[in-house]
Design an enzyme around this catalytic site. Sequence first.
Site: not given
Length: 195
Positions: A18, A47, A107
């Site tokens: 990621e 993000t 998450k």
Amino acid sequence: MARRAVAAVCAGGISIVEITMTVPGAIDVIKALADESGNTILIGAGTVLDAQTAQKCVQAGAQFIVSPALDFKTIESCKEMGIAMMAGALTPTEIYAAWSAGADLVKVFPAGAVGGPSYLKAIKGPLPHIKLVPTGGVSLKTAAAFIEAGAEALGVGTDLIDAKVLRDGSDAIISDRARQYVDIVKQARSGQFSV
């Protein structure tokens, strides 16, 4: 430096990476990795705070999107693009809302700050069907406990990729940590983990 970190992680046996939007030139890094790697690694964008950024990341080659927060428009956009989406949430209400809105995974962030594996286990009690991925507080010391608590996968940041290690050119340390994570997860899933 991000591309070296990815290479080191992959050398250690982790083929899912990621690139967070906090990395300088993150979208360009995603594009370069996608162009170079073919189908050898699964590249995600992290993000991601809004649908527009998610779309730019997918256009660059991201194969999944991760957010630290719950944004319904980002989930909807990812569903429309046919891209896997991991929405960030913390409370049971947020976690259920993210899942109900169509997040493929949720998450749980920051998992370590609210009780770590015991918090995840408590959430899995009433919500066993929701695929949870703890981040924030996942380390070599806590990885097995998170898996045993019901984590679908683990989100690991600075415990795996230390910027100082990269600056020092000690990429092999990152590869070794990646191998340790792979081994711990395999052992924990098989019920054979021992401290």
